[in-house]
Design a protein around this motif. Sequence first.
Motif, PDB file in Angstrom:
ATOM      1  N   LEU A  93       0.829  -1.202   0.000  1.00  0.00           N
ATOM      2  CA  LEU A  93       0.000   0.000   0.000  1.00  0.00           C
ATOM      3  C   LEU A  93       0.869   1.260   0.000  1.00  0.00           C
ATOM      4  N   PHE A  94       1.925   1.262   0.799  1.00  0.00           N
ATOM      5  CA  PHE A  94       2.848   2.398   0.795  1.00  0.00           C
ATOM      6  C   PHE A  94       3.485   2.584  -0.581  1.00  0.00           C
ATOM      7  N   GLU A  95       3.861   1.495  -1.207  1.00  0.00           N
ATOM      8  CA  GLU A  95       4.453   1.583  -2.563  1.00  0.00           C
ATOM      9  C   GLU A  95       3.452   2.176  -3.544  1.00  0.00           C
ATOM     10  N   LEU A  96       2.193   1.748  -3.434  1.00  0.00           N
ATOM     11  CA  LEU A  96       1.158   2.285  -4.301  1.00  0.00           C
ATOM     12  C   LEU A  96       0.975   3.790  -4.078  1.00  0.00           C
ATOM     13  N   ILE A  97       0.939   4.195  -2.826  1.00  0.00           N
ATOM     14  CA  ILE A  97       0.771   5.619  -2.524  1.00  0.00           C
ATOM     15  C   ILE A  97       1.945   6.430  -3.032  1.00  0.00           C
ATOM     16  N   ASP A  98       3.135   5.884  -2.929  1.00  0.00           N
ATOM     17  CA  ASP A  98       4.331   6.593  -3.406  1.00  0.00           C
ATOM     18  C   ASP A  98       4.306   6.856  -4.894  1.00  0.00           C
ATOM     19  N   ILE A  99       3.689   5.966  -5.671  1.00  0.00           N
ATOM     20  CA  ILE A  99       3.676   6.169  -7.127  1.00  0.00           C
ATOM     21  C   ILE A  99       2.469   6.972  -7.603  1.00  0.00           C
ATOM     22  N   MET A 100       1.566   7.289  -6.714  1.00  0.00           N
ATOM     23  CA  MET A 100       0.366   8.043  -7.108  1.00  0.00           C
ATOM     24  C   MET A 100       0.696   9.498  -7.348  1.00  0.00           C
TER      25      MET A 100
END
Length: 100
Positions: A93-100
């Motif tokens: 989830l953190f990785e997803l947020i970082d690429i948003m």
Amino acid sequence: MDVQQHIRELMEERGWSEYKLAKMANLPQSTISNLFKRNNVPTLYTLEAICKAFGMTLAQFFSEGKEPMELTEEQRALFAKWATLSEEQKRVLFELIDIM
């Protein structure tokens, strides 16, 4: 606490003009102008409207950062869901947020 100065700081943080604050608080422009030009202390009604425009309570306005901000229902729900995630799911989830 200097109420007018604190309002001014909150306006500057958001990039708001006196006009924008008046519109967001649903107050007459003259009320906001007089607050600063005549050094008027806002009434409770006016201060509540200003706080609402800033998305905060009166308690948060006067807390001067000494107390935690109150969470919205949406934020509480997000934290409740977060608590059910595995460590791997949290990492993803953190990785997803970082690429948003």
